[in-house]
Design a protein around this motif. Sequence first.
Motif, PDB file in Angstrom:
ATOM      1  N   SER A  56     -21.304   5.304 -34.297  1.00 11.42           N
ATOM      2  CA  SER A  56     -21.441   4.544 -33.053  1.00 11.42           C
ATOM      3  C   SER A  56     -21.015   5.382 -31.853  1.00 11.42           C
TER       4      SER A  56
ATOM      5  N   ASN B  39     -18.667   4.700 -29.824  1.00 13.93           N
ATOM      6  CA  ASN B  39     -17.204   4.782 -29.801  1.00 13.93           C
ATOM      7  C   ASN B  39     -16.705   5.905 -30.697  1.00 13.93           C
ATOM      8  N   ALA B  40     -17.257   5.969 -31.920  1.00  8.64           N
ATOM      9  CA  ALA B  40     -16.853   7.026 -32.863  1.00  8.64           C
ATOM     10  C   ALA B  40     -17.240   8.400 -32.314  1.00  8.64           C
TER      11      ALA B  40
ATOM     12  N   THR C  69     -14.814   9.412 -29.376  1.00  5.50           N
ATOM     13  CA  THR C  69     -13.493   9.787 -29.921  1.00  5.50           C
ATOM     14  C   THR C  69     -13.502  11.245 -30.366  1.00  5.50           C
TER      15      THR C  69
ATOM     16  N   LYS D  15      -6.539   8.061 -36.102  1.00  2.92           N
ATOM     17  CA  LYS D  15      -7.850   8.585 -35.716  1.00  2.92           C
ATOM     18  C   LYS D  15      -8.348   9.616 -36.734  1.00  2.92           C
TER      19      LYS D  15
ATOM     20  N   SER E 272     -10.003  -2.039 -35.816  1.00  7.21           N
ATOM     21  CA  SER E 272     -11.193  -2.588 -35.169  1.00  7.21           C
ATOM     22  C   SER E 272     -11.240  -4.112 -35.334  1.00  7.21           C
TER      23      SER E 272
ATOM     24  N   GLU F 109      -8.801  -6.124 -33.192  1.00 14.84           N
ATOM     25  CA  GLU F 109      -9.094  -6.218 -31.748  1.00 14.84           C
ATOM     26  C   GLU F 109      -9.908  -7.464 -31.426  1.00 14.84           C
ATOM     27  N   HIS F 110     -10.463  -8.113 -32.458  1.00 12.58           N
ATOM     28  CA  HIS F 110     -11.240  -9.334 -32.200  1.00 12.58           C
ATOM     29  C   HIS F 110     -10.292 -10.422 -31.707  1.00 12.58           C
TER      30      HIS F 110
ATOM     31  N   GLN G 269     -18.500  -5.907 -34.497  1.00 17.50           N
ATOM     32  CA  GLN G 269     -17.466  -5.110 -33.820  1.00 17.50           C
ATOM     33  C   GLN G 269     -17.192  -3.798 -34.580  1.00 17.50           C
TER      34      GLN G 269
ATOM     35  N   GLU H 148     -20.078  -1.395 -33.990  1.00 19.16           N
ATOM     36  CA  GLU H 148     -20.035  -0.774 -32.661  1.00 19.16           C
ATOM     37  C   GLU H 148     -18.935   0.277 -32.557  1.00 19.16           C
ATOM     38  N   GLN H 149     -17.795   0.010 -33.186  1.00 18.80           N
ATOM     39  CA  GLN H 149     -16.659   0.909 -32.994  1.00 18.80           C
ATOM     40  C   GLN H 149     -16.633   2.067 -33.992  1.00 18.80           C
ATOM     41  N   ILE H 150     -17.134   1.836 -35.200  1.00 16.70           N
ATOM     42  CA  ILE H 150     -17.082   2.894 -36.222  1.00 16.70           C
ATOM     43  C   ILE H 150     -18.481   3.286 -36.665  1.00 16.70           C
TER      44      ILE H 150
END
Length: 635
Positions: A155, A157-158, A161, A256, A522, A525-526, A571, A574-576
């Motif tokens: 994603s 986001n990944a 990072t 991370k 991840s 965070e919801h 989620q 999207e993030q990972i």
Amino acid sequence: MSNYHIKHLEEYFQVYRKSVRNPEAFWEEIAEEHFVWRKKWDKVLSWDFSKPEVKWYEGAKLNITENCLDRHLPTRGTKTAIIFEPNDPNETAEHISYRQLHERVCRMANVLLENGIGKGDRVCIYLPMIPELAISVLACARIGAIHSVVFAGFSANALSTRIIDSDCKMVITSDGSYRGAKTIDLKGIVDKALEDCPGVANVLVAKRINSNIAMKEGRDKWLQPLLDEAYADNVAEVMDAEDPLFILYTSGSTGKPKGMVHTSAGYMVYTAYTFKNAFQYKEEDVYWCTADIGWITGHSYIVYGPLANGATTLMFEGVPSYPDFGRFWEVVEKHKVNQFYTAPTAIRALAKESLDFVEKHDLSSLKVLGSVGEPINEEAWHWYNNNVGKKNSPIIDTWWQTETGGMMITPIPYVTPTTPTYATLPFIGVQPALMDEEGNEIKGNQVDGRLCIKFPWPAMARTIWGNHERYRETYFSAYKDMYFTGDGALRDAVGYYRITGRVDDVIIVSGHNLGTAPIEDSINEHPAVAESAVVGFPHDIKGNALYGYIILKETGESRDRENLRKEINQQITEQIGPIAKLDKIQFVSGLPKTRSGKIMRRILRKIASNDTSNLGDTSTLLNPEVVKHIMDNVL
């Protein structure tokens, strides 16, 4: 010298003994006789696992691309270096000769230089499996830039990072990618990622799907016009043996991702030597590894290892199920593939389909079958052996890691007798040890323990980018003067090794190492989630799948559970990335914890796996009653 190409078992034992009795002399001989150097080394090896510090071929000067390209031009200039097999079988495959590849790499190297990239700069490559991916990797290596390839399924986001962690100055991407019947907007993902990456000055964009994409003025440039104008020759940058070649990120059990740093000389020698032997590669062979170059398997055994040997290596853009489940076998027949290297996940998925998909293709060219990413289970091993190899092509079940750079435990085909589920014997020069939890080495056979390596090998990662202390702590702090792999293993009566799986909170899903901590972060965070725990459970195709136990906040209790599950997985995607989605999500009132607050994942794993016959003593838990509640509502 026969040491470079082992042909029978007696020779394996002979060469192995030589490699562990006098490693320096052994690896010096291999390096001297099979590679070109601008300057020879002053010292073969210096090492200290307590720091940890490892240096191979200290003082040597070289460029890995001269070994992968230039030196082959006089004798193999017209030989195919890369076969590009596109996603759509109706699109013509491309055969790129060593001379053509050399020219394309030189042009790309000049484009990088003209766009401000120099020795030591980091370049992020986010491309599908098209020739530009291999060419970009080699062009970075040619000018001494450090490539950081990010798998094009991650994603935004990944991606950001990883760009931020290694401070990349440039991103090389494409307008999009094909994946089976779908197209993916890679450039859109890059644009989103770069909102958080002010350090990226240039984005070079290859055309693949010819979509209309937004190009940011002053930052984004189409790649092809630059290549057309670039000079077709480039003098390779002279690199030190220990200069970083690339950074490749791997999931950690905490926090991370870890940017593993691999250096030039040792990595080159080891990947070339393992490739030659593990696949018994011969001059006219066509070799195919189905991995993505976004993973270490692709770096070592699609690009560097094969090209250093002057091999013909196949790059496949597609997926095993498109346009049907016979695609792998159609490609094997079409290109007369001799060595085929894939993952157990793919084998299990194909084994579920009709045998007609395999049987309608001529697979008689196959000589060696390989498996990588996780231990191959017995059922898949037999299906692969019987139906693909027709019991004539030995299966090499290879164990290694991003951190090791190359294969560590593997059969050598036609040399090592194989046993299903066993990676068999250590590769030449590799000194494994099984350790107990007290830190003692477990000697003898028919034992199991934690798998460590007690002596350096040339391709090992040297550090984690920007965080040497984390490198020391992760790999060298558990056992004195040992590299700890994070895996458990058993050694049978004849000394064969079988990998039994991770002993930390990393789960191997479809061959991808996924740390549970980033996935839990991840989920947490919801806005509706209070706490979560993720474990693996057995899955017919993926090997393991992810099971999430989630405690909701009061605000989440009243929400529709099915929608919540979708939102949580969205989620994570999207993030990972989609590879980290949960197969099962169970909402729970609490998680089993020790009195010090540690979540007892062992219990959660057993429940997720429907193995509740022996949960051990739960009375010492802070909240033993929660275990029954979870069991009563298991999915």
